[in-house]
Design a protein around this motif. Sequence first.
Motif, PDB file in Angstrom:
ATOM      1  N   PRO A 245       2.071  -8.611  -1.374  1.00  0.00           N
ATOM      2  CA  PRO A 245       2.328  -8.016  -0.296  1.00  0.00           C
ATOM      3  C   PRO A 245       2.745  -6.356  -0.566  1.00  0.00           C
ATOM      4  O   PRO A 245       2.526  -5.578   0.587  1.00  0.00           O
ATOM      5  CB  PRO A 245       3.980  -8.557   0.225  1.00  0.00           C
ATOM      6  N   ALA A 246       2.691  -6.032  -1.654  1.00  0.00           N
ATOM      7  CA  ALA A 246       2.740  -4.332  -1.982  1.00  0.00           C
ATOM      8  C   ALA A 246       1.584  -3.599  -1.778  1.00  0.00           C
ATOM      9  O   ALA A 246       1.415  -2.662  -1.488  1.00  0.00           O
ATOM     10  CB  ALA A 246       3.322  -4.250  -3.207  1.00  0.00           C
ATOM     11  N   ILE A 247       0.442  -4.561  -1.955  1.00  0.00           N
ATOM     12  CA  ILE A 247      -0.858  -3.765  -1.658  1.00  0.00           C
ATOM     13  C   ILE A 247      -1.427  -3.414  -0.466  1.00  0.00           C
ATOM     14  O   ILE A 247      -1.688  -2.236  -0.399  1.00  0.00           O
ATOM     15  CB  ILE A 247      -1.967  -4.937  -2.304  1.00  0.00           C
ATOM     16  N   PRO A 248      -0.995  -3.838   0.529  1.00  0.00           N
ATOM     17  CA  PRO A 248      -1.571  -3.055   1.805  1.00  0.00           C
ATOM     18  C   PRO A 248      -0.804  -2.082   2.039  1.00  0.00           C
ATOM     19  O   PRO A 248      -1.236  -1.092   2.595  1.00  0.00           O
ATOM     20  CB  PRO A 248      -1.236  -4.343   2.910  1.00  0.00           C
ATOM     21  N   VAL A 249       0.637  -1.876   1.829  1.00  0.00           N
ATOM     22  CA  VAL A 249       1.471  -0.833   1.931  1.00  0.00           C
ATOM     23  C   VAL A 249       0.915   0.202   0.867  1.00  0.00           C
ATOM     24  O   VAL A 249       0.728   1.494   1.467  1.00  0.00           O
ATOM     25  CB  VAL A 249       2.862  -1.227   1.394  1.00  0.00           C
ATOM     26  N   LEU A 250       0.450  -0.140  -0.135  1.00  0.00           N
ATOM     27  CA  LEU A 250      -0.121   0.982  -1.159  1.00  0.00           C
ATOM     28  C   LEU A 250      -1.328   1.549  -0.650  1.00  0.00           C
ATOM     29  O   LEU A 250      -1.552   2.782  -0.578  1.00  0.00           O
ATOM     30  CB  LEU A 250      -0.353   0.344  -2.411  1.00  0.00           C
ATOM     31  N   LEU A 251      -2.539   0.609   0.015  1.00  0.00           N
ATOM     32  CA  LEU A 251      -3.583   1.063   0.424  1.00  0.00           C
ATOM     33  C   LEU A 251      -3.216   2.015   1.761  1.00  0.00           C
ATOM     34  O   LEU A 251      -3.987   2.934   1.873  1.00  0.00           O
ATOM     35  CB  LEU A 251      -4.546  -0.140   0.892  1.00  0.00           C
ATOM     36  N   ARG A 252      -2.672   1.536   2.440  1.00  0.00           N
ATOM     37  CA  ARG A 252      -2.268   2.383   3.988  1.00  0.00           C
ATOM     38  C   ARG A 252      -1.622   3.698   3.494  1.00  0.00           C
ATOM     39  O   ARG A 252      -2.094   4.597   4.430  1.00  0.00           O
ATOM     40  CB  ARG A 252      -1.369   1.140   4.681  1.00  0.00           C
ATOM     41  N   GLU A 253      -0.630   3.363   2.619  1.00  0.00           N
ATOM     42  CA  GLU A 253       0.169   4.595   2.580  1.00  0.00           C
ATOM     43  C   GLU A 253      -0.266   5.717   1.703  1.00  0.00           C
ATOM     44  O   GLU A 253      -0.032   7.030   1.708  1.00  0.00           O
ATOM     45  CB  GLU A 253       1.548   4.429   2.052  1.00  0.00           C
ATOM     46  N   ARG A 254      -1.002   5.326   0.593  1.00  0.00           N
ATOM     47  CA  ARG A 254      -1.465   6.316  -0.699  1.00  0.00           C
ATOM     48  C   ARG A 254      -3.008   6.226  -0.786  1.00  0.00           C
ATOM     49  O   ARG A 254      -3.431   7.374  -1.202  1.00  0.00           O
ATOM     50  CB  ARG A 254      -0.617   5.774  -1.852  1.00  0.00           C
ATOM     51  N   VAL A 255      -3.545   5.170  -0.814  1.00  0.00           N
ATOM     52  CA  VAL A 255      -5.065   4.940  -1.245  1.00  0.00           C
ATOM     53  C   VAL A 255      -5.880   5.526  -0.156  1.00  0.00           C
ATOM     54  O   VAL A 255      -6.817   6.384  -0.364  1.00  0.00           O
ATOM     55  CB  VAL A 255      -5.243   3.593  -1.789  1.00  0.00           C
ATOM     56  N   VAL A 256      -5.704   5.094   1.049  1.00  0.00           N
ATOM     57  CA  VAL A 256      -6.708   5.216   2.200  1.00  0.00           C
ATOM     58  C   VAL A 256      -6.714   6.805   2.450  1.00  0.00           C
ATOM     59  O   VAL A 256      -7.704   7.459   2.600  1.00  0.00           O
ATOM     60  CB  VAL A 256      -6.676   4.404   3.390  1.00  0.00           C
ATOM     61  N   PRO A 257      -5.228   7.356   2.499  1.00  0.00           N
ATOM     62  CA  PRO A 257      -5.291   8.836   2.706  1.00  0.00           C
ATOM     63  C   PRO A 257      -6.162   9.549   1.843  1.00  0.00           C
ATOM     64  O   PRO A 257      -6.515  10.925   2.171  1.00  0.00           O
ATOM     65  CB  PRO A 257      -3.841   9.117   2.721  1.00  0.00           C
ATOM     66  N   ALA A 258      -6.183   9.153   0.658  1.00  0.00           N
ATOM     67  CA  ALA A 258      -7.027   9.880  -0.536  1.00  0.00           C
ATOM     68  C   ALA A 258      -8.530   9.643  -0.352  1.00  0.00           C
ATOM     69  O   ALA A 258      -9.299  10.362  -1.121  1.00  0.00           O
ATOM     70  CB  ALA A 258      -6.199   9.412  -1.839  1.00  0.00           C
ATOM     71  N   ALA A 259      -8.916   8.475   0.095  1.00  0.00           N
ATOM     72  CA  ALA A 259     -10.238   8.350   0.328  1.00  0.00           C
ATOM     73  C   ALA A 259     -11.035   9.134   1.157  1.00  0.00           C
ATOM     74  O   ALA A 259     -10.808   9.470   2.267  1.00  0.00           O
ATOM     75  CB  ALA A 259     -10.555   6.897   0.576  1.00  0.00           C
ATOM     76  N   ASP A 260     -12.497   9.268   0.920  1.00  0.00           N
ATOM     77  CA  ASP A 260     -13.432  10.036   1.712  1.00  0.00           C
ATOM     78  C   ASP A 260     -14.140   9.036   2.680  1.00  0.00           C
ATOM     79  O   ASP A 260     -14.599   9.231   3.626  1.00  0.00           O
ATOM     80  CB  ASP A 260     -14.302  10.716   0.889  1.00  0.00           C
ATOM     81  N   LEU A 261     -14.379   7.793   1.955  1.00  0.00           N
ATOM     82  CA  LEU A 261     -15.072   6.786   2.386  1.00  0.00           C
ATOM     83  C   LEU A 261     -14.225   5.446   2.408  1.00  0.00           C
ATOM     84  O   LEU A 261     -13.975   4.981   1.072  1.00  0.00           O
ATOM     85  CB  LEU A 261     -16.450   6.532   1.863  1.00  0.00           C
ATOM     86  N   ILE A 262     -14.067   4.443   3.470  1.00  0.00           N
ATOM     87  CA  ILE A 262     -13.721   3.247   2.797  1.00  0.00           C
ATOM     88  C   ILE A 262     -14.593   2.193   3.786  1.00  0.00           C
ATOM     89  O   ILE A 262     -15.274   2.501   4.590  1.00  0.00           O
ATOM     90  CB  ILE A 262     -12.222   3.079   3.891  1.00  0.00           C
ATOM     91  N   THR A 263     -14.451   0.907   3.188  1.00  0.00           N
ATOM     92  CA  THR A 263     -15.442  -0.035   3.669  1.00  0.00           C
ATOM     93  C   THR A 263     -14.645  -1.069   3.976  1.00  0.00           C
ATOM     94  O   THR A 263     -14.973  -2.237   3.254  1.00  0.00           O
ATOM     95  CB  THR A 263     -16.374  -0.180   2.614  1.00  0.00           C
ATOM     96  N   PRO A 264     -13.780  -1.296   5.054  1.00  0.00           N
ATOM     97  CA  PRO A 264     -12.867  -2.454   5.192  1.00  0.00           C
ATOM     98  C   PRO A 264     -13.962  -3.484   6.149  1.00  0.00           C
ATOM     99  O   PRO A 264     -14.755  -3.251   6.821  1.00  0.00           O
ATOM    100  CB  PRO A 264     -11.793  -1.955   6.114  1.00  0.00           C
ATOM    101  N   ASN A 265     -13.600  -4.673   6.094  1.00  0.00           N
ATOM    102  CA  ASN A 265     -13.954  -5.561   7.133  1.00  0.00           C
ATOM    103  C   ASN A 265     -13.239  -5.469   8.271  1.00  0.00           C
ATOM    104  O   ASN A 265     -12.191  -4.751   8.266  1.00  0.00           O
ATOM    105  CB  ASN A 265     -14.118  -7.192   6.593  1.00  0.00           C
ATOM    106  N   GLN A 266     -13.510  -6.153   9.441  1.00  0.00           N
ATOM    107  CA  GLN A 266     -12.865  -5.939  10.787  1.00  0.00           C
ATOM    108  C   GLN A 266     -11.376  -6.249  10.305  1.00  0.00           C
ATOM    109  O   GLN A 266     -10.314  -5.710  11.091  1.00  0.00           O
ATOM    110  CB  GLN A 266     -13.543  -6.823  11.813  1.00  0.00           C
TER     111      GLN A 266
END
Length: 283
Positions: free
Chosen positions: A124-145
Amino acid sequence: MSILSIQSSVAYGHVGNSAAVFPLQRLGVEVWPVHTVHFSNHTGYGEWRGPLMPADDVRAVIQGVEERGAFPAVDAVLSGYQGGEEIGDVILDAVARVKAANPDAIYACDPVMGNAKSGCFVHPAIPVLLRERVVPAADLITPNQFELGFLTGTEPRSIEDTLESVELARAMGPSTVLVTSVERPDAAEDTIEMMAVTGDGAWIVQTPRLPMKANGSGDVTAALFTAHLLETGDPGVALGRTASSVFDLLQTTLESGERELQLVQSQQALAEPRMQFEVTRLR
């Protein structure tokens, strides 16, 4: 082109770095893999052996690469499944260090969380990490729908919904979004689509849907799209090349009857995409 790829690794089969490195090398990319785990096989089998790398060990490997003076040559940092918050910290620190050495470098993040059939399968901590810290630092993201919806608090179904969700994701930080599986009720039967969106436009490609589940296919997709985008600077071309190679890889795997991706057998399709699918510009 050089890519620092910080991902999981398996001895048997192809996920994480064990899925991403060989296709990138066949494209002529210099890849420096840093492993976050080294398992016997992917966890989909229900049983596996091998170590989860401590975050400090992963950090030490990256530091050793930096000490060789390699960071100015890195064109992209690529990451996939992040097993814990400490690994996320290590990846973000590596991205910051690479960008300090080469301001033109990009961070390509595959925000692995789950899929529409299985739901969210990470801690459960991973989506929060991705949403709040990782994705904002990314230039390109490749999520599924599904992951795109999870990141943005939406439930995209139509093309219009998906485009709106992508813009919410782009507002978080990334300039480019590749949606690796667009599924909509009004699509032709037995098809699936991929969509690439930047500030300059949006493109979509449709391929037949193959009756299979292939662990590691998302890792290959993220790696190929990152390399093709870096090489061409054209999201539409990168999308077409990626869809072509991934479809041929999956078809070869399906025809083989094997569970694991047939990367070696599909290497020509990875190195020289047939471009058999039409890419349509949406805007």
